[in-house]
Design an enzyme around this catalytic site. Sequence first.
Site, PDB file in Angstrom:
ATOM      1  N   LEU A  36       0.826  -1.215   0.000  1.00 35.92           N
ATOM      2  CA  LEU A  36       0.000   0.000   0.000  1.00 35.92           C
ATOM      3  C   LEU A  36       0.861   1.266   0.000  1.00 35.92           C
ATOM      4  CD1 LEU A  36      -2.770  -1.048   2.576  1.00 35.92           C
ATOM      5  CD2 LEU A  36      -2.703  -1.423   0.105  1.00 35.92           C
ATOM      6  N   HIS A  52      -3.308   4.260  -2.363  1.00 32.44           N
ATOM      7  CA  HIS A  52      -4.262   3.394  -1.667  1.00 32.44           C
ATOM      8  C   HIS A  52      -4.834   4.128  -0.435  1.00 32.44           C
ATOM      9  CE1 HIS A  52      -1.549   0.205  -3.490  1.00 32.44           C
ATOM     10  NE2 HIS A  52      -2.729  -0.159  -3.936  1.00 32.44           N
TER      11      HIS A  52
END
Length: 286
Positions: free
Chosen positions: A35, A39
């Site tokens: 991530l 994200h």
Amino acid sequence: MNTILLNKISDVKKTVKEWKKSGYSIGFVPTMGALHAGHASLIKKAKETADKVIVSIFVNPIQFCQGEDLDKYPKTLEEDAKLCNEIGVDVIFAPSPKEMYGENVKLNNNELTFVCPPFNIVDCMCGKSRIGHFDGVATVVLKLFNITQPDYAFFGQKDAQQLFILKKMVKDLNLDVEIIPCPLVREQDGLALSSRNTYLSTEERNQALTISKALFYIRELYNKGICDTSVLFDSAISVLDKNIDIEYLEFRNFDTLDKTNEAKDNTLVAIAVKVGKTRLIDNIIL
Ligand code: PAF
């Protein structure tokens, strides 16, 4: 707040059932992990929109083609969980491939039911070189929707073709989920965030910076009144680092994905390239 990590489909379904009974709305952010701030922006939007938030972390084998980076795709579950916890995610769903697809199942359409989006929208742009990729994406996303039962699902506009295909799947299959598109996020110097940026050497990263430079140059010329896409194309190519392999640079209507020869407001300018061995995509919407 403590994010709960679940690996089993049955546990997610149980949690979702309880939430639904209590009248909570559910926001869902599907990811393949590793991530980054892109994200994080999707997850924050989900937190603003829904009562409960689920993030899935699953490197989906059926969307990788032969010779792609399935085996080396970055896996950073501990850091991912920390980020999710900081933002206030309720549940991370991180299943194994076996949990998602069963044991000893050959991951092809002789043994698995696949969702196949219309050929004309998968046989272009990224789908031209990534044969079967969008069938794999649509299949896993439908499975994840069935497991997490979201009211809202959040997808980045960086994957413009994926977003288009998934919106179409939701419409065509009458799914009860609202797709919320979220803007692409860039580094300060313009590089579009991607989990694959970690593959780049310093030299390759410098080369990759010319991708967004080329797109921004197109925007600059468009704002000066140049709409002929062949002129815009040639100008952008002149900005791109010579070591970059261009897969495509295309002008399409953002809402329909139809190709256009004349740039207008709402034209998607999408590019896919290889920098060294790393495949990167980027886009702007005029
Ligand atoms: O965009 C991605 O990261 C993936 O394609 C998705 C939507 C999580 C499906 O595996």
